[in-house]
Design an enzyme around this catalytic site. Structure first.
Site, PDB file in Angstrom:
ATOM      1  CG  HIS A 249      50.219  39.855  45.361  1.00  8.42           C
ATOM      2  ND1 HIS A 249      50.791  41.240  44.546  1.00  8.42           N
ATOM      3  CD2 HIS A 249      50.590  38.882  44.421  1.00  8.42           C
ATOM      4  CE1 HIS A 249      50.986  40.680  43.226  1.00  8.42           C
ATOM      5  NE2 HIS A 249      50.843  39.445  43.217  1.00  8.42           N
TER       6      HIS A 249
ATOM      7  CG  HIS B  66      46.864  36.751  40.707  1.00  8.90           C
ATOM      8  ND1 HIS B  66      46.708  37.838  42.226  1.00  8.90           N
ATOM      9  CD2 HIS B  66      48.263  37.047  40.892  1.00  8.90           C
ATOM     10  CE1 HIS B  66      47.673  37.979  42.583  1.00  8.90           C
ATOM     11  NE2 HIS B  66      48.764  37.602  41.936  1.00  8.90           N
TER      12      HIS B  66
END
Ligand SMILES: Nc1ncnc2c1ncn2[C@@H]1O[C@H](COP(=O)(O)OP(=O)(O)O)[C@@H](O)[C@H]1O
Ligand SMILES: Nc1ncnc2c1ncn2[C@@H]1O[C@H](COP(=O)(O)OP(=O)(O)O)[C@@H](O)[C@H]1O
Ligand SMILES: [Mg+2]
Ligand SMILES: [Mg+2]
Ligand SMILES: [Mg+2]
Ligand SMILES: [Mg+2]
Lengths: 221, 331, 331, 221
Positions: free
Chosen positions: C219, C57
């Site tokens: 995700h 991320h």
């Protein structure tokens, strides 16, 4: 022999505009063979505006008219053709400032100025497979024939020069423009700029009743 | 086409609109010429630094307008030079007594457009000079082509010239800075994927699932070689070596090291490349005085990266450290 | 796999190494726990703000460590929570008399790891509290799931808490700031492509060439709906409306507006989205007091974006404007 | 009735470690049906370390040993299982601090503490389709049977509870863990955590010569 008037120059440009507009897709297809396929569209986009504005633009002198046309190219013609054709009109306009008519010799000087301007602008030389491979010998031929004052014979002669340039450069590798990026692959394709110049000259021949039979396939398509 | 786009014909004006809306105090646009300029420029006694080229390389070029960077820039269509008149109007809009410096990346389209624009501006008595940037080592310089391309090294030329201009240096002094940077900066890039210009709608070149293009141009121009993808470290070695031997960068040199993302490669991967590049620099005896990891000169959504090194001296270090601000910012 | 990666098992430590090499003065690493911390923290009289979550991320989370932001963070494997002991060691490494605030994004793995780590730290007399971030409106809150996820809104919680902590606010005061931000921030994202975790080697979900996943999780968790790709403006409307009605944001509100890139989407496209989002905000009577366009919370190389809005008051505006510095920077 | 010594606890953990290590791939495959397929690997990675360290770790008391095992889980077990199993050992350890042996009733309290700790940690309730659907009734059963002091009978009873839990939860939808992300699709798959608990208990039965014939398919694979 009589001089070439501003009206005749305007008309010649109008005829050339029709040529470019009519061949938009064909010229782009030719550019697509080794280049990026925008030549026809770039040029036609500009000449559509030129043809539309021609009746109303400043015609106080040939120079003024050509400089205005140069401006239109610089605004409406994309790719390399914008600065190339814009420069040609600009330089020709600068040596015809204030003139409402020019002799054939003066016209030769205008063409020569345009050629030198384009060479300076883009750095291309004879043999780099650009429209200069037509324009450079054309300028020389005009210089040679202008004194005789026979406009028709001169037009026919330069058309032949441009016609021949198509086949003489066909097998060369492009050293300028997008086509130069594909290196060897640009060989065995005609240079769209040269074809463009030759097609305009051929249409002028037709328009002025000068009969000439072209040899290059691209002029008989 | 996995892109956020409306009418592809409006892609460039629309992202430029976003830039203006995001920077209302700093920037203003002249939409007719796809130009963005600093609201507070030109000023008579400061050199204006401008640029303009094809779109698709954001943050270059309009997103690099701001204090200490460019004073103005105009955009062409994606991957195509801006029209001559846009260049001309950009020079005019930033014209100052101190003069205008045009930083031109070495592509024929850009060069001819700016060359003609400069000639037109000079004809009107505007003080303007051009400087050509060509940091891409992938292209073997040659009499028969336009020569090396201007790529990510462009950022350092802008940053240093912007700082020099902000200091009030003269046009010739700022050009001298541009020359020093360009003479000491080298870049090479690699592409893992192609990219899709919105108006074209399909990839500008084909590349296999296991292939990479080493020495890629930022418009997808073919590079030095098409190879099988290797490990990140091995790819970094290839880029670093090509850059390092070219100048060359020698033991003892202080350098700025940049890993530039080409658009589709995420931050984590860029730092993987940076880790190796930094080690290679130190192994060569170089001191990495400043580093840059992120997107500085992209090629739309192309996955890939370029490595740029700039050999520093005291003057350049001061210019790189000088404050600056552009559209692309974190906070 | 069109990625810059060596041994996938080393992907996380290698990008973290790059972060440290790129920020030698600011940051230090504790490789054993995949932890990065400010060199000059902890200090006794300042609250330490820490975080830790799965990798992939970036710049969240370790790249968000720096003055005015996080004081330390630890990374788990790509898309998986860090081990409990890494969380515990991170709390310990940043322990200060003023206390430690753990900002936890609302995922079960992260929550349980930090919850246990906090219990272990407290057992040793360390002053520590947790705060759960859950700004993702895509998830319909429910008794039967862990609830809304923490996504890009996380940036604003970090920024505000970092500023408050830097000011010397107490642990409870900093938690109150976190609460205020989390209660006033909302996010929704959209994915145009999937992404490939290096160790997995294949896409985490399938998606058609003409499809997008609206409400995507970072995700790759399924979102609200799988739809045909629409125009950038129409997609922006969908994201904006979902966010705007949720709080709701009302005419007269001052807001911070963020367009966050998910990793594979280039800057130009993000500004196309921003242009529309800004207009929609104004049309709703909102004043965009601050804006953010770039990559703040990515999902590896996923092409896509998220839209975040934070309702501001004088206090939050001051905190967002406060100086800060992180690994991801331009100059 | 005799107390359960620290040596016996150590041995039971060693046996459980073998169970987890042997079933690494099977447990991961089960997790792959609705979850992310890491359960077996996460648990096995941790228990390999636990088995290796067991002979040498602090055995001054059952509590100290269990707290150390909790630490190993928190370091070496990934995913949710790290904090879940780590919490279980931690809580059981805290109520057996200083003890070198425990009665069956104390063991029941340890299990109960572990269950309450796991519930607090992960927020799961009975029926959320997690290993708590085995552990909660197990804790109750132990509380009920412990006073009688028959360890073998108690082991057999709780193994039956875990065995049944597999089929009783099979058709439920997971509300916790990665499996909860696929919603309805998690129905008609066994919960790997419950299977894990039941398999350990079954192996203990075998090890201590308590004979029990399991009904769930996953215990007869
Ligand atoms: N440097 C140059 N000097 C003169 N003519 C050039 C040059 N580069 C290209 N040309 C001419 O322009 C033509 C291509 O025009 P166009 O397609 O508009 O340019 P681009 O290469 O930028 O796409 C070529 O066929 C060639 O004749
Ligand atoms: N919140 C929870 N409380 C108790 N047990 C849980 C919880 N979440 C998951 N579990 C158990 O953990 C098992 C999955 O473990 P694991 O795969 O390591 O976790 P993850 O879901 O993070 O991948 C599930 O089968 C379930 O029995
Ligand atoms: Mg072309
Ligand atoms: Mg990118
Ligand atoms: Mg990106
Ligand atoms: Mg799992």
């Amino acid at each position: 022999m009589t001089d070439i008037t501003i009206e005749q120059v305007e008309q010649a440009i109008d005829v050339a505009s029709d040529t470019v507009i009519r061949n938009e897709h064909y010229f782009s297809d030719l550019d697509g063979l080794a280049g990026d396929g925008d030549f026809g569209t770039s040029l036609a986009t500009g000449f559509k505006v030129i043809k539309a504005d021609l009746p109303t633009i400043d015609k106080s002198a040939i120079g003024a008219m050509l400089l205005k046309i140069s401006m239109l190219c610089s605004k409406h013609v994309g790719g390399s053709s914008g600065p190339i054709w814009g420069t040609g009109f600009m330089k020709a306009g600068m040596v015809s400032k204030g003139k409402t008519s020019v002799t054939l010799e003066e016209l030769a000087e205008m063409v020569n100025a345009a050629v030198e301007g384009i060479m300076a602008r883009g750095g291309a030389k004879l043999g780099d497979k650009t429209l200069l491979d037509a324009l450079i010998p054309i300028a020389e031929k005009m210089k040679e024939m202008a004194p005789a004052g026979d406009a028709a014979a001169t037009l026919k002669a330069v058309t032949e020069v441009a016609d021949k340039a198509i086949d003489e450069t066909r097998n060369l590798v492009a050293h300028r423009g997008r086509a130069s990026q594909v290196g060897e692959r640009s060989a065995n394709t005609p240079d769209p700029g040269i074809v463009g110049v030759a097609t305009i000259l051929l249409d002028w021949c037709k328009h002025y009743g000068v009969d000439y039979t072209p040899t290059a396939a691209e002029l008989n398509h | 086409m996995k892109k956020f786009v409306n009418d592809p014909a409006n892609f460039v004006p629309e992202f430029m609109k976003g830039v203006i809306l995001a920077n209302p105090d700093l920037l203003e646009a002249v939409p007719e010429f796809q130009m963005i300029k600093r609201k507070d420029r030109p000023v008579a006694d400061k050199v204006s630094v401008v640029q303009g080229s094809g779109s698709g390389h954001e943050p270059a070029h309009v997103m690099a307008v701001g204090p200490g960077m460019l004073d103005g820039a105009c955009q062409g269509p994606v991957f195509a030079a801006p029209p001559v008149d846009a260049c001309y109007e950009t020079i005019k809009a930033l014209a100052s007594d101190a003069g205008v410096l045009v930083l031109v990346n070495n592509y024929q389209g850009d060069r001819m457009a700016w060359d003609m624009a400069c000639e037109m501006a000079e004809a009107e008595g505007i003080k303007v000079k051009q400087f050509i940037i060509n940091d891409d080592v992938a292209v073997k310089d040659s009499l028969y082509t336009v020569g090396r391309r201007g790529v990510a090294g462009n950022f350092f030329v802008i940053k240093a010239c912007g700082a020099a201009a902000a200091e009030g240096k003269s046009l010739d002094e700022v050009i001298a800075v541009a020359e020093k940077v360009n003479n000491n900066v080298r870049t090479m890039g690699v592409a893992l994927t192609s990219c899709i210009p919105p108006a074209k709608g399909n990839a500008i070149f084909e590349i296999g699932d296991d292939e990479m293009e080493v020495g890629i141009g930022i418009h997808g121009e073919p590079g030095r070689s098409r190879e099988k993808i290797r490990s990140a470290d091995s790819i970094t070695e290839t880029l670093f070596d090509a850059v390092a031997v070219d100048l060359p960068f020698n033991s003892g040199d202080r350098v700025a090291l940049m890993i530039n993302g080409l658009g589709g490669t995420p931050p984590a991967e860029l730092y993987v490349l940076y880790a190796k590049a930094h080690e290679l620099a130190e192994a060569r005896g170089l001191t990495v005085a400043r580093n840059y990891v992120g997107e500085y000169c992209t090629s739309l959504e192309m996955a890939g990266a370029s490595l740029t090194m700039l050999k520093l001296d005291a003057e350049l270090e001061t210019y790189l450290a000088a404050p600056a601000q552009i559209a692309t910012r974190v906070f």
